[in-house]
Scaffold this motif. Structure first.
Motif, PDB file in Angstrom:
ATOM      1  N   ALA A   4      91.141  35.537  99.504  1.00  0.00           N
ATOM      2  CA  ALA A   4      90.113  35.903  99.167  1.00  0.00           C
ATOM      3  C   ALA A   4      90.600  36.885  98.718  1.00  0.00           C
ATOM      4  O   ALA A   4      90.148  37.993  99.188  1.00  0.00           O
ATOM      5  CB  ALA A   4      89.114  35.543 100.498  1.00  0.00           C
ATOM      6  N   LYS A  39      88.608  34.774  93.989  1.00  0.00           N
ATOM      7  CA  LYS A  39      88.143  33.663  94.702  1.00  0.00           C
ATOM      8  C   LYS A  39      87.635  34.137  96.261  1.00  0.00           C
ATOM      9  O   LYS A  39      87.263  33.250  96.409  1.00  0.00           O
ATOM     10  CB  LYS A  39      90.060  33.890  95.498  1.00  0.00           C
ATOM     11  CG  LYS A  39      90.640  33.565  94.120  1.00  0.00           C
ATOM     12  CD  LYS A  39      92.111  34.290  94.751  1.00  0.00           C
ATOM     13  CE  LYS A  39      93.580  33.518  93.595  1.00  0.00           C
ATOM     14  NZ  LYS A  39      95.529  34.369  94.292  1.00  0.00           N
ATOM     15  N   TYR A  40      86.704  35.556  96.083  1.00  0.00           N
ATOM     16  CA  TYR A  40      85.402  35.197  96.944  1.00  0.00           C
ATOM     17  C   TYR A  40      84.180  33.920  97.289  1.00  0.00           C
ATOM     18  O   TYR A  40      84.430  33.275  97.766  1.00  0.00           O
ATOM     19  CB  TYR A  40      84.713  36.224  96.280  1.00  0.00           C
ATOM     20  CG  TYR A  40      85.168  37.777  96.582  1.00  0.00           C
ATOM     21  CD1 TYR A  40      86.704  38.121  97.313  1.00  0.00           C
ATOM     22  CD2 TYR A  40      84.508  39.411  96.590  1.00  0.00           C
ATOM     23  CE1 TYR A  40      87.346  38.628  97.774  1.00  0.00           C
ATOM     24  CE2 TYR A  40      85.556  40.572  97.073  1.00  0.00           C
ATOM     25  CZ  TYR A  40      86.786  40.566  97.791  1.00  0.00           C
ATOM     26  OH  TYR A  40      87.118  41.450  97.578  1.00  0.00           O
ATOM     27  N   ALA A  54      86.093  31.247  98.109  1.00  0.00           N
ATOM     28  CA  ALA A  54      86.387  31.067  99.967  1.00  0.00           C
ATOM     29  C   ALA A  54      85.389  30.991 100.378  1.00  0.00           C
ATOM     30  O   ALA A  54      85.301  30.105 101.524  1.00  0.00           O
ATOM     31  CB  ALA A  54      87.184  32.017  99.677  1.00  0.00           C
TER      32      ALA A  54
END
Length: 276
Positions: free
Chosen positions: A253, A258-259, A262
């Motif tokens: 993350a 990518k949060y 994740a």
């Protein structure tokens, strides 16, 4: 006043290996030092002798190379060193070690106090000091953090405990305990009692010139059946190495893109393991 300080040479590294056949520690090829807690015992003994007069004798049991530890103790200020060394002592557990050292101390004789470090860093049993006191049948105080008072009468035969005694403070989990003991007595110390001095140049010269001749069961009467591995009641029956049984997954993350994924992975894991 005569004070005896049993010391131990221990491996300097934490990478200690065990002999799986004998259940004893492998010491060959490992750099050794004086057990750190024994340095506090040496310092405490030296401070008492500086105030009351007398001598400090360091004693150790080990291979011929253990002479190095005695030389360091002499460089710190001890007056003499005795090396108890022989093949018959190899593999001794704490009981056998306590017996051997106590017989050596009996041979020295006329001692007032025995100072030991609380425990050795290679075994952490804290049994040898109390074991020596038991074999010598003298009073014992463990976890001593302070020497409050030493009273010596002119008559040092110790026939009257009210005339020859030592008062100490013991470190407990919930505070301190002050006790008074007749002498001769044995004391195991904790770090709070002192701060070990460094060897001096004159001390190093004295240690260099000091001749230390090893003694063994031929020089000191001992029960041979109590010595070494064969005389040790403790047996290591199995040696297991810790195993890592848990694994982990790293979820990346590291940036905003990518949060979301994740978080989705984290929620999915919690659902699968009934954490939600």
């Amino acid at each position: 006043m005569k004070i005896i300080t049993p010391i131990k040479q221990v491996p300097e590294t934490s990478n200690v290996k065990m002999d799986e056949e004998t259940g004893t520690m492998k010491r060959d090829g490992v750099e050794s030092i004086i057990n750190p807690l024994d340095l506090y015992a040496i310092e405490s003994a030296l401070q008492i002798v500086e105030e009351y007069g007398g001598e400090v004798i360091a004693v150790t049991m080990g291979p011929p190379s253990a002479e190095k530890a005695l030389k360091e103790a002499i460089a710190m200020g001890c007056d003499d060193g005795i090396l108890l060394s022989g093949k018959e002592f190899a593999g001794a557990d704490t009981w056998s070690t306590s017996y051997s050292l106590s017989e050596c101390i009996k041979d020295i004789g006329d001692y007032d106090l025995i100072f030991c470090g609380l425990q050795a860093t290679d075994g952490d049993t804290a049994q040898v000091g109390p074991g020596i006191a038991s074999f010598l049948d003298i009073p014992l105080a463990t976890y001593v953090s302070k020497i409050d008072e030493i009273h010596l009468a002119k008559d040092t035969t110790y026939t009257d405990p009210d005339e020859n005694y030592i008062t100490v403070e013991r470190l407990l989990e919930n505070g301190y305990e002050k006790i008074k003991m007749p002498m001769p007595a044995l004391i195991t110390v904790v770090k709070e009692i002192s701060f070990p001095r460094l060897p001096t140049l004159s001390g190093k010269r004295k240690a260099r010139d000091k001749k230390i001749s090893p003694v063994n069961s031929e020089n000191i009467p001992m029960k041979k059946e109590y010595l070494g591995l064969n005389g040790s009641p403790t047996r290591v029956v199995n040696i297991d190495r810790p195993k890592v049984t848990r694994g982990g997954k790293l979820i990346d993350a590291s940036d905003e893109t990518k949060y979301e994924s994740a978080i989705d992975e984290l929620f999915e894991y919690m659902k699968e393991n009934d954490l939600l």
